[in-house]
Design a protein around this motif. Sequence first.
Motif, PDB file in Angstrom:
ATOM      1  N   MET A   1     -31.818  96.084  21.821  1.00  0.00           N
ATOM      2  CA  MET A   1     -30.693  96.151  22.732  1.00  0.00           C
ATOM      3  C   MET A   1     -30.707  94.911  23.640  1.00  0.00           C
ATOM      4  O   MET A   1     -31.731  94.544  24.196  1.00  0.00           O
ATOM      5  N   GLU A   2     -29.578  94.266  23.761  1.00  0.00           N
ATOM      6  CA  GLU A   2     -29.439  93.074  24.600  1.00  0.00           C
ATOM      7  C   GLU A   2     -29.356  93.478  26.071  1.00  0.00           C
ATOM      8  O   GLU A   2     -28.710  94.464  26.424  1.00  0.00           O
ATOM      9  N   PRO A   3     -30.016  92.717  26.963  1.00  0.00           N
ATOM     10  CA  PRO A   3     -29.898  93.016  28.391  1.00  0.00           C
ATOM     11  C   PRO A   3     -28.493  92.692  28.880  1.00  0.00           C
ATOM     12  O   PRO A   3     -27.777  91.886  28.268  1.00  0.00           O
ATOM     13  N   PRO A   4     -28.075  93.307  29.972  1.00  0.00           N
ATOM     14  CA  PRO A   4     -26.750  92.982  30.507  1.00  0.00           C
ATOM     15  C   PRO A   4     -26.689  91.526  30.952  1.00  0.00           C
ATOM     16  O   PRO A   4     -27.717  90.910  31.240  1.00  0.00           O
ATOM     17  N   GLU A   5     -25.493  90.972  30.978  1.00  0.00           N
ATOM     18  CA  GLU A   5     -25.282  89.576  31.388  1.00  0.00           C
ATOM     19  C   GLU A   5     -25.810  89.362  32.799  1.00  0.00           C
ATOM     20  O   GLU A   5     -25.545  90.145  33.697  1.00  0.00           O
ATOM     21  N   ASP A   6     -26.583  88.306  32.987  1.00  0.00           N
ATOM     22  CA  ASP A   6     -27.133  87.953  34.291  1.00  0.00           C
ATOM     23  C   ASP A   6     -25.995  87.416  35.164  1.00  0.00           C
ATOM     24  O   ASP A   6     -25.332  86.446  34.789  1.00  0.00           O
ATOM     25  N   PRO A   7     -25.739  88.027  36.333  1.00  0.00           N
ATOM     26  CA  PRO A   7     -24.602  87.585  37.165  1.00  0.00           C
ATOM     27  C   PRO A   7     -24.737  86.141  37.662  1.00  0.00           C
ATOM     28  O   PRO A   7     -23.749  85.417  37.729  1.00  0.00           O
ATOM     29  N   GLN A   8     -25.957  85.697  37.995  1.00  0.00           N
ATOM     30  CA  GLN A   8     -26.135  84.313  38.439  1.00  0.00           C
ATOM     31  C   GLN A   8     -25.839  83.347  37.308  1.00  0.00           C
ATOM     32  O   GLN A   8     -25.212  82.311  37.509  1.00  0.00           O
ATOM     33  N   ARG A   9     -26.277  83.687  36.106  1.00  0.00           N
ATOM     34  CA  ARG A   9     -26.033  82.837  34.936  1.00  0.00           C
ATOM     35  C   ARG A   9     -24.536  82.752  34.652  1.00  0.00           C
ATOM     36  O   ARG A   9     -23.996  81.695  34.366  1.00  0.00           O
ATOM     37  N   ARG A  10     -23.853  83.897  34.756  1.00  0.00           N
ATOM     38  CA  ARG A  10     -22.413  83.921  34.517  1.00  0.00           C
ATOM     39  C   ARG A  10     -21.682  83.059  35.551  1.00  0.00           C
ATOM     40  O   ARG A  10     -20.808  82.260  35.200  1.00  0.00           O
ATOM     41  N   LEU A  11     -22.063  83.173  36.838  1.00  0.00           N
ATOM     42  CA  LEU A  11     -21.416  82.373  37.889  1.00  0.00           C
ATOM     43  C   LEU A  11     -21.661  80.881  37.697  1.00  0.00           C
ATOM     44  O   LEU A  11     -20.746  80.068  37.878  1.00  0.00           O
ATOM     45  N   LEU A  12     -22.893  80.521  37.325  1.00  0.00           N
ATOM     46  CA  LEU A  12     -23.206  79.106  37.105  1.00  0.00           C
ATOM     47  C   LEU A  12     -22.406  78.555  35.935  1.00  0.00           C
ATOM     48  O   LEU A  12     -21.838  77.460  36.016  1.00  0.00           O
ATOM     49  N   ARG A  13     -22.326  79.305  34.856  1.00  0.00           N
ATOM     50  CA  ARG A  13     -21.554  78.869  33.695  1.00  0.00           C
ATOM     51  C   ARG A  13     -20.071  78.712  34.061  1.00  0.00           C
ATOM     52  O   ARG A  13     -19.432  77.723  33.705  1.00  0.00           O
ATOM     53  N   GLU A  14     -19.524  79.666  34.804  1.00  0.00           N
ATOM     54  CA  GLU A  14     -18.123  79.581  35.227  1.00  0.00           C
ATOM     55  C   GLU A  14     -17.892  78.348  36.097  1.00  0.00           C
ATOM     56  O   GLU A  14     -16.879  77.668  35.954  1.00  0.00           O
ATOM     57  N   ARG A  15     -18.840  78.052  36.983  1.00  0.00           N
ATOM     58  CA  ARG A  15     -18.687  76.875  37.850  1.00  0.00           C
ATOM     59  C   ARG A  15     -18.705  75.587  37.032  1.00  0.00           C
ATOM     60  O   ARG A  15     -17.889  74.687  37.241  1.00  0.00           O
ATOM     61  N   LEU A  16     -19.643  75.479  36.094  1.00  0.00           N
ATOM     62  CA  LEU A  16     -19.716  74.287  35.253  1.00  0.00           C
ATOM     63  C   LEU A  16     -18.478  74.152  34.369  1.00  0.00           C
ATOM     64  O   LEU A  16     -17.955  73.048  34.182  1.00  0.00           O
ATOM     65  N   GLU A  17     -17.988  75.254  33.835  1.00  0.00           N
ATOM     66  CA  GLU A  17     -16.775  75.200  33.020  1.00  0.00           C
ATOM     67  C   GLU A  17     -15.575  74.793  33.860  1.00  0.00           C
ATOM     68  O   GLU A  17     -14.718  74.033  33.397  1.00  0.00           O
ATOM     69  N   ALA A  18     -15.507  75.261  35.119  1.00  0.00           N
ATOM     70  CA  ALA A  18     -14.410  74.867  36.010  1.00  0.00           C
ATOM     71  C   ALA A  18     -14.472  73.372  36.311  1.00  0.00           C
ATOM     72  O   ALA A  18     -13.442  72.678  36.311  1.00  0.00           O
ATOM     73  N   ILE A  19     -15.674  72.846  36.551  1.00  0.00           N
ATOM     74  CA  ILE A  19     -15.838  71.405  36.780  1.00  0.00           C
ATOM     75  C   ILE A  19     -15.387  70.641  35.547  1.00  0.00           C
ATOM     76  O   ILE A  19     -14.671  69.638  35.643  1.00  0.00           O
ATOM     77  N   GLN A  20     -15.783  71.115  34.385  1.00  0.00           N
ATOM     78  CA  GLN A  20     -15.416  70.449  33.134  1.00  0.00           C
ATOM     79  C   GLN A  20     -13.902  70.457  32.938  1.00  0.00           C
ATOM     80  O   GLN A  20     -13.319  69.424  32.596  1.00  0.00           O
ATOM     81  N   ILE A  21     -13.252  71.569  33.189  1.00  0.00           N
ATOM     82  CA  ILE A  21     -11.796  71.661  33.022  1.00  0.00           C
ATOM     83  C   ILE A  21     -11.076  70.738  34.002  1.00  0.00           C
ATOM     84  O   ILE A  21     -10.164  69.996  33.623  1.00  0.00           O
ATOM     85  N   ARG A  22     -11.496  70.750  35.286  1.00  0.00           N
ATOM     86  CA  ARG A  22     -10.870  69.865  36.278  1.00  0.00           C
ATOM     87  C   ARG A  22     -11.067  68.407  35.909  1.00  0.00           C
ATOM     88  O   ARG A  22     -10.161  67.581  36.042  1.00  0.00           O
ATOM     89  N   THR A  23     -12.247  68.082  35.420  1.00  0.00           N
ATOM     90  CA  THR A  23     -12.547  66.700  35.046  1.00  0.00           C
ATOM     91  C   THR A  23     -11.727  66.261  33.845  1.00  0.00           C
ATOM     92  O   THR A  23     -11.222  65.141  33.802  1.00  0.00           O
ATOM     93  N   GLU A  24     -11.585  67.142  32.864  1.00  0.00           N
ATOM     94  CA  GLU A  24     -10.780  66.807  31.680  1.00  0.00           C
ATOM     95  C   GLU A  24      -9.323  66.557  32.060  1.00  0.00           C
ATOM     96  O   GLU A  24      -8.657  65.709  31.474  1.00  0.00           O
ATOM     97  N   LYS A  25      -8.812  67.280  33.054  1.00  0.00           N
ATOM     98  CA  LYS A  25      -7.422  67.123  33.491  1.00  0.00           C
ATOM     99  C   LYS A  25      -7.219  65.875  34.343  1.00  0.00           C
ATOM    100  O   LYS A  25      -6.113  65.369  34.456  1.00  0.00           O
ATOM    101  N   ALA A  26      -8.300  65.382  34.955  1.00  0.00           N
ATOM    102  CA  ALA A  26      -8.201  64.233  35.852  1.00  0.00           C
ATOM    103  C   ALA A  26      -7.936  62.961  35.055  1.00  0.00           C
ATOM    104  O   ALA A  26      -8.343  62.823  33.909  1.00  0.00           O
ATOM    105  N   THR A  27      -7.279  62.046  35.688  1.00  0.00           N
ATOM    106  CA  THR A  27      -7.020  60.738  35.096  1.00  0.00           C
ATOM    107  C   THR A  27      -8.224  59.845  35.342  1.00  0.00           C
ATOM    108  O   THR A  27      -8.774  59.807  36.434  1.00  0.00           O
ATOM    109  N   SER A  28      -8.615  59.118  34.338  1.00  0.00           N
ATOM    110  CA  SER A  28      -9.730  58.188  34.494  1.00  0.00           C
ATOM    111  C   SER A  28      -9.303  57.041  35.403  1.00  0.00           C
ATOM    112  O   SER A  28      -8.181  56.562  35.331  1.00  0.00           O
ATOM    113  N   TRP A  29     -10.207  56.593  36.238  1.00  0.00           N
ATOM    114  CA  TRP A  29      -9.943  55.466  37.122  1.00  0.00           C
ATOM    115  C   TRP A  29     -10.365  54.158  36.475  1.00  0.00           C
ATOM    116  O   TRP A  29     -10.287  53.102  37.077  1.00  0.00           O
ATOM    117  N   ARG A  30     -10.837  54.200  35.236  1.00  0.00           N
ATOM    118  CA  ARG A  30     -11.377  53.008  34.589  1.00  0.00           C
ATOM    119  C   ARG A  30     -10.366  51.852  34.593  1.00  0.00           C
ATOM    120  O   ARG A  30     -10.689  50.733  34.949  1.00  0.00           O
TER     121      ARG A  30
END
Length: 120
Positions: free
Chosen positions: A1-30
């Motif tokens: 039986m798999e343990p329930p999802e770790d809430p801290q792990r879920r929050l960290l993953r959501e934060r990193l995914e949000a950063i990734q999505i915002r970054t992908e939408k941003a225009t490069s300044w290059r």
Amino acid sequence: MEPPEDPQRRLLRERLEAIQIRTEKATSWRDGTGHLQALINREGYVPVTARLAGEDLEFLAAAREELLSLSELGIRLIDLHQPRDAGGITSDTANPILRCRSCMWRWPCPTFRAMYDAFS
């Protein structure tokens, strides 16, 4: 039986995914920083209210790509370092002893704790 999802792990993953999505939408300044580099004065700044230094322009030019790489690394590390039931005997069946799937340290492992502290 798999343990329930770790809430801290879920929050960290959501934060990193949000950063990734915002970054992908941003225009490069290059491309824009090339024009601004030509405006740097003798003191090393672009003469605007923001006082952009050459280092600032170099950072802005690479920030989007570097942030995408960093967020991807974080997500991959979260996928590697996640809890699993250690399979030991415990008197508290509702809270089994967990270990990291990757490094086998007791959960939360040092890698996950360092990432959580850095991004929280």
